[in-house]
Design an enzyme around this catalytic site. Structure first.
Site, PDB file in Angstrom:
ATOM      1  N   ASN A  27       0.830  -1.217   0.000  1.00  0.00           N
ATOM      2  CA  ASN A  27       0.000   0.000   0.000  1.00  0.00           C
ATOM      3  C   ASN A  27       0.859   1.260   0.000  1.00  0.00           C
ATOM      4  OD1 ASN A  27      -3.064  -0.455   0.117  1.00  0.00           O
ATOM      5  ND2 ASN A  27      -2.268  -2.023   1.496  1.00  0.00           N
ATOM      6  N   ASN A 122      -7.043   5.216   7.412  1.00  0.00           N
ATOM      7  CA  ASN A 122      -6.666   3.807   7.474  1.00  0.00           C
ATOM      8  C   ASN A 122      -7.270   3.068   6.293  1.00  0.00           C
ATOM      9  OD1 ASN A 122      -5.618   1.356   8.666  1.00  0.00           O
ATOM     10  ND2 ASN A 122      -7.707   0.873   9.325  1.00  0.00           N
ATOM     11  N   HIS A 124      -8.653  -0.677   5.366  1.00  0.00           N
ATOM     12  CA  HIS A 124      -9.042  -1.956   5.954  1.00  0.00           C
ATOM     13  C   HIS A 124      -9.445  -2.921   4.831  1.00  0.00           C
ATOM     14  CE1 HIS A 124     -10.314  -4.757   9.004  1.00  0.00           C
ATOM     15  NE2 HIS A 124     -11.413  -4.960   8.301  1.00  0.00           N
ATOM     16  N   ASP A 165     -11.544   0.609  13.771  1.00  0.00           N
ATOM     17  CA  ASP A 165     -12.293   0.520  12.499  1.00  0.00           C
ATOM     18  C   ASP A 165     -13.687   1.151  12.578  1.00  0.00           C
ATOM     19  OD1 ASP A 165     -10.133  -0.840  11.351  1.00  0.00           O
ATOM     20  OD2 ASP A 165     -10.933  -2.805  11.869  1.00  0.00           O
TER      21      ASP A 165
END
Ligand code: GAR
Length: 213
Positions: A27, A122, A124, A165
């Site tokens: 990433n 973030n 996920h 999350d």
């Protein structure tokens, strides 16, 4: 013309990005590639911090060049509060505007959250609110998706808040689960078709918003 180009450049603020990593760094690679293609807007990756000394992500940053690399591990700082404080000091020293968690499995504590509220992203590897929260990271996510027999999964780019999350969702993309998938093949497809596109896109989006603010 040249003069108006210069004027535009002068008023265009650079958004200084820290990428936090723990693993292979695909990433991070997608982010650096997007930046090199001019697809990251005002965002500039200036700092990569890993919580693991051996993370290949660090090597990727070194190969790219122009990026400060750093390690802050649990071994160096076992106390979570002190880890949070140490991370905060590093982010301040680097004058970081935007934090991107790219497979980071370390701690983002209260102090860092307070300093950078709304400016931590973030990625996920599932469609939140499915297969997320404590214990759902890396291959475990894809194992759980396969065990449940899902036909579709995906990835989510979201803002980081105190709940794991649970922050606001910025972008999502669905990816098919195919017959015969293993956690590894599914992980790869989710990365290729979703994560590597969503993370640069969300980074650009947030950086542009911050530039305007
Ligand atoms: C990625 O699949 C990322 O979505 C996941 O870890 C992998 C890191 O790969 N993150 C999480 O599971 C966070 N809960 P990378 O080091 O090659 O980017």
């Amino acid at each position: 013309d040249r003069r108006s180009h210069l004027r535009r450049r002068r008023c265009r603020a650079v958004v200084r990005v820290a990428v936090l990593v723990s693993g292979g760094g695909t990433n991070l690679q997608a982010l650096m590639d997007a930046q090199d293609r001019g697809e990251l807007g005002p965002a500039r990756i200036v700092y990569v911090l890993s919580n693991r000394k051996a993370a290949y992500a660090l090597e990727r940053a070194r190969v790219h060049g122009g990026i400060e690399t750093d390690v802050l591990s649990k071994v160096m700082q076992p106390d979570p509060e002190k880890y949070d404080e140490a991370l905060l000091q590093r982010l301040k020293a680097q004058r970081i505007d935007l934090i991107v968690l790219a497979g980071f499995l370390g701690i983002v504590g209260e102090k860092v959250l307070a300093r950078s509220s709304g400016r931590i992203l973030n990625i996920h590897p599932a469609l939140i609110p499915s297969f997320c929260g404590k214990g759902f990271y890396g291959l475990h996510v894809h194992e759980a998706v396969l065990a449940r027999g899902c036909k579709v999964t995906g990835a989510t780019a979201h803002l980081v808040t105190a709940g794991v999350d649970e922050g606001p969702i910025l972008l999502q993309k669905a990816v098919d689960v195919l017959p015969g998938d293993t956690p590894e093949t599914l992980q790869r497809r989710v990365m290729e078709q979703a994560e590597w596109h969503l993370l640069p896109a969300a980074t650009k989006m947030l950086a542009e918003e911050m530039e305007e603010a």
